[in-house]
Design an enzyme around this catalytic site. Structure first.
Site, PDB file in Angstrom:
ATOM      1  CG  ASP A   1      -3.265 -19.727  -0.388  1.00 20.64           C
ATOM      2  OD1 ASP A   1      -2.542 -19.578   0.629  1.00 20.64           O
ATOM      3  OD2 ASP A   1      -2.891 -20.394  -1.363  1.00 20.64           O
TER       4      ASP A   1
ATOM      5  CE1 TYR B   1      -3.231  -2.752   0.062  1.00 19.98           C
ATOM      6  CE2 TYR B   1      -4.134  -1.822   2.070  1.00 19.98           C
ATOM      7  CZ  TYR B   1      -4.198  -2.739   1.040  1.00 19.98           C
ATOM      8  OH  TYR B   1      -5.239  -3.626   0.993  1.00 19.98           O
TER       9      TYR B   1
ATOM     10  CG  ASP C   1      -7.762  -3.703   3.433  1.00 19.99           C
ATOM     11  OD1 ASP C   1      -8.830  -3.581   4.059  1.00 19.99           O
ATOM     12  OD2 ASP C   1      -7.477  -3.008   2.441  1.00 19.99           O
TER      13      ASP C   1
ATOM     14  CG  ASP D   1     -13.527  -5.681   5.265  1.00 19.73           C
ATOM     15  OD1 ASP D   1     -13.251  -5.135   6.360  1.00 19.73           O
ATOM     16  OD2 ASP D   1     -13.929  -5.046   4.270  1.00 19.73           O
TER      17      ASP D   1
ATOM     18  CE  LYS E   1       0.293 -17.283  -2.209  1.00 22.81           C
ATOM     19  NZ  LYS E   1      -0.599 -18.461  -2.185  1.00 22.81           N
TER      20      LYS E   1
END
Ligand code: NAD
Length: 363
Positions: free
Chosen positions: A222, A135, A246, A250, A190
């Protein structure tokens, strides 16, 4: 204690008013000062995070934030969009640790899209690193592709990067949080594909050696996304980078049924924090008096616990929220047959009543 109150846009003003009302009945000495932020600040002062608002936030012990944004600002240049105010506050206050608890209240088990037995009693804490990752990594931009099969074609790129100190400090936050819970941390990465996240995994493992009493697991992002819906109660504290956090926070929010119930906290190294509901400004229901204020009220409780050192007052708010749910009061987003639908203000009043009633009973 000084609290900067930044209601923002849309339902922000409605829900923050209820949280302020709740704070005011706690018999604590606060100084609360309100300022514009987001779209409303752009309209009035030409910037989503005006100097005066930033100054107030920096001087305060904590920031109680509503939400920002509205579709009508979508065409503004990126630097003037309401959401930039949040990024500016994070950057200027050095807020690097985002706490997003996902708690499924017993009375709301049915509101989840998962089977009740999977979410009943759910209480997990997602800790997201907030200042690094793809980001913010440089370089980023658009250019003509310099190589590969599509050399010369227009391309866009971002850079994923993390420094050792950034990973170390968020790892310490996670291990320390786990010590106050069930002493388990899952670090999500990851590492199988990304160099950045192999480094993340190595550094978290090293930091973990300083916390031999906390059990550390590693999971690929994942798989974590799958396990969160398959057996969410297997998690306790989850720590991860900015982008994965992020998305996963959610996903975890939805396990509990309503985003209107979920508080969040973003802290810096000196426990100064920004406290806000996990949801946005909900322009679709703004001004109707039907938004759920509980996420913001619970954010105020987190503020009392993490930044203002008032854990007892935080307990009182959280217990009052459980009481109003037990009374069967529900805003529209969590309403179901057999419960009583109330508006934003009535819900806030009920929390206030639950707090004051307990105080009276005690004395
Ligand atoms: P949103 O969270 O605002 O709304 C998503 C859905 O959830 C809507 O149907 C809304 O009515 C409902 N909802 C949200 N909060 C609720 C509450 N307290 N009670 C009842 N229902 C609630 O997300 P969105 O619609 O994608 O975004 C709307 C605006 O908010 C956009 O401008 C977006 O950029 C902004 N946003 C801001 C923040 C923030 O301020 N931290 C976070 C996310 C989105």
């Amino acid at each position: 204690m000084k609290i900067a109150v930044l209601p923002g846009d849309g339902i922000g003003t409605e829900i923050v008013a209820e949280a302020v009302k709740v704070l005011q009945v706690l018999d604590l000495q606060f100084e609360m000062e309100t300022a514009d932020v987001g779209g409303v600040a752009y309209d009035r002062h030409g910037h989503p995070l005006p100097e005066a608002t930033l100054k107030l936030a920096k001087e305060a012990d904590a920031v109680l934030f509503g939400a920002v944004g509205d579709w009508k600002y979508d065409k503004l240049e990126r630097q003037f969009r309401p959401e930039q105010a949040i990024l500016g506050l994070r950057r200027n206050l050095g807020l690097f640790a985002n706490f997003r608890p996902a708690i499924c209240y017993e009375q709301l088990t049915h509101a989840s899209s998962l089977k009740p037995e999977l979410v009943s009693g759910l209480d997990i804490l997602i800790i997201r690193e907030l200042t690094g990752d793809i980001y913010f990594g440089q370089p980023r931009g658009r250019r003509a592709s310099p190589d590969g099969a599509f050399a010369g074609a227009e391309e866009a790129f971002d850079t994923m990067r993390y420094t050792r100190p950034e990973i170390e400090r968020i790892a310490h936050v996670a291990f320390q949080a786990a010590r106050k819970r069930s002493k388990r941390v899952t670090s999500v990465d990851k590492a199988n594909v990304l160099e950045t996240f192999q480094f993340w995994k190595d550094v978290v493992t090293e930091v973990g050696q300083q916390y031999p009493d906390v059990k550390l697991d590693h999971m690929y992002v994942d798989n974590a996304a799958m396990q969160l819906v398959k057996q969410p109660k297997a998690f306790d504290v989850v720590v991860t980078g900015n982008m994965f956090g992020d998305i996963l926070s959610d996903e975890a929010a939805m396990l509990t049924g309503s985003i209107g119930m979920l508080p969040s906290a973003s802290l810096n190294a000196s426990s100064q924090g920004l406290y806000e509901p996990s949801h946005g400004s909900a322009p679709d229901i703004a001004g109707k008096g039907i938004a759920n204020p509980l996420a913001t009220i619970l954010s105020a409780a987190m503020m009392l616990r993490f930044s203002l050192n008032q854990p007892h007052a935080a307990d009182r708010i959280e217990s009052a929220v459980k009481d109003v749910l037990a009374q069967g009061l529900r805003t529209a987003d969590i309403w179901s047959e057999g419960t009583r639908k109330v508006g934003t203000r009535e819900m806030g009043d009920a929390v206030v009543a639950a707090i004051t009633k307990k105080t009276i009973t005690k004395s």
